[in-house]
Design an enzyme around this catalytic site. Structure first.
Site, PDB file in Angstrom:
ATOM      1  N   CYS A 129       0.851  -1.127  -0.110  1.00 33.93           N
ATOM      2  CA  CYS A 129      -0.054   0.111   0.055  1.00 33.93           C
ATOM      3  C   CYS A 129       0.770   1.309   0.047  1.00 33.93           C
ATOM      4  O   CYS A 129       1.179   1.583   1.081  1.00 33.93           O
ATOM      5  CB  CYS A 129      -1.021   0.054   1.165  1.00 33.93           C
ATOM      6  SG  CYS A 129      -1.920   1.443   1.343  1.00 33.93           S
ATOM      7  N   CYS A 132      -0.394   4.292   2.157  1.00 35.80           N
ATOM      8  CA  CYS A 132      -0.309   3.997   3.596  1.00 35.80           C
ATOM      9  C   CYS A 132       1.214   4.113   3.897  1.00 35.80           C
ATOM     10  O   CYS A 132       1.352   4.948   4.907  1.00 35.80           O
ATOM     11  CB  CYS A 132      -0.776   2.524   3.872  1.00 35.80           C
ATOM     12  SG  CYS A 132      -2.120   1.833   3.398  1.00 35.80           S
ATOM     13  N   ASP A 133       2.097   3.640   3.188  1.00 33.98           N
ATOM     14  CA  ASP A 133       3.472   3.810   3.515  1.00 33.98           C
ATOM     15  C   ASP A 133       4.428   4.530   2.744  1.00 33.98           C
ATOM     16  O   ASP A 133       5.602   4.652   2.976  1.00 33.98           O
ATOM     17  CB  ASP A 133       3.958   2.175   3.555  1.00 33.98           C
ATOM     18  CG  ASP A 133       3.040   1.256   4.741  1.00 33.98           C
ATOM     19  OD1 ASP A 133       2.730   1.982   5.620  1.00 33.98           O
ATOM     20  OD2 ASP A 133       3.128   0.172   4.263  1.00 33.98           O
TER      21      ASP A 133
END
Length: 316
Positions: A129, A132-133
């Protein structure tokens, strides 16, 4: 109210359902807490100025749901009957659950390459992701593995954080939509490695995490190495909808279809929220939002059903 799944979507539905007096029962499934329990640093969930831990966030959500009256069940559903109300679900130990409404929040799992090194370095430079990261790789070299819409979108997103993004695809053409391909090829910050697959994610010494990818040319078999700090696997997701095939309408990718702008499914009284119906955003905050929507939709459904029942009695 029965709720299947205990990630942000399911637990948000439980919190709102309990506060509405719907006596929610949460069947937690094979991964209590959902995908956030497999991640570490969470920096984009509103309300926390410092980095928080995914497992801790889910523990707090569950504690809040239990505090307002939701009941947690450690079970996995193996059979469903949605043909009539109350809906009937059966756990793998034979326990039977009945509910006037059902909220499905079983989520979706990212597809992985299946390499041992990938599993070992997940959360240490290997991710599924970018949204997300990606923030954790500001100014660092990163690679995205895949050739569909998700891979191209993730590669373009990562250019917000990295000046050196490599897209690795095992074929010589992408499967992504043409407009996305055009954006990718025009972007000076992304280069593409064609006919290439990842053989190994290489970790550094100690706790250094990912430092490189060992690659192989799919045509010649020639090996090479690409130094990177982040590797993003973007080869799709599996929505957890096997239980509902033949019971609910699913789209071509097996996500549960809902009425636009709602969480209502093809069966009245059954609602879907989180990644099991959302193949675009897939974020904890959007899952929580749709969990709230599902509980509110369920509350309205029950109120309307009660009203119709009272009207029918009065008419008789």
């Amino acid at each position: 109210m029965l709720i299947l799944g205990s990630g942000p979507a399911g637990l948000s539905a439980a919190i709102y359902g309990a506060r509405a007096g719907m006596a929610p029962i949460v069947v937690q499934g094979i991964q209590p807490g959902g995908q956030l329990t497999t991640t570490t640093d969470v920096e984009n969930y509103p309300g926390f100025r410092e980095v928080i831990q995914g497992p801790w966030l889910m523990e707090e959500m569950q504690a809040q749901a239990e505090h307002v009256g939701a009941q947690m069940m450690w079970d996995t559903i193996v059979e469903v009957d949605l043909s009539q109300r109350p809906f009937r679900l059966v756990g793998d130990g034979g326990h039977v659950y009945l509910g006037d409404t059902l909220v499905i929040a079983t989520g979706a799992q990212a597809k992985w390459l299946g390499l041992d090194s990938e599993q070992k370095l997940r959360g240490q430079g290997v991710s599924a992701c970018a949204t997300c990261d990606g923030f954790f790789f500001r100014g660092k070299k990163v690679a995205v593995i895949g050739g569909g819409n998700t891979a191209v979108e993730e590669a373009l997103y990562l250019t917000n954080h990295s000046h050196d993004v490599t897209l690795i695809h095992r074929r010589d053409t992408l499967r992504a939509e043409k407009i996305l391909q055009e954006r990718l090829f025009k972007h000076h910050g992304v280069k593409v490695l064609w006919n290439t697959e990842v053989e190994e994610f290489v970790g550094g010494e100690g706790n250094e995490g990912l430092v490189a990818l060992n690659l192989k040319d799919t045509r010649t078999g020639e090996s090479s190495r690409l130094d990177v700090h982040g590797g993003f696997v973007a080869i799709g997701h599996h929505p957890a909808t096997e239980l509902f095939q033949g019971h609910l309408e699913l789209d071509a990718d097996h996500y549960i279809e809902v009425e636009p702008g709602t969480t209502r499914t093809s069966v009245p009284g059954v609602f879907a929220c989180g990644d099991v119906m959302d193949k675009i955003y897939r974020q904890a905050i959007t899952a929580a939002g749709t969990g709230c929507m599902a509980a509110l939709d369920a509350e309205r459904y029950l109120a309307e059903a009660d009203f119709e029942a009272e009207e029918a009695v009065a008419a008789e």
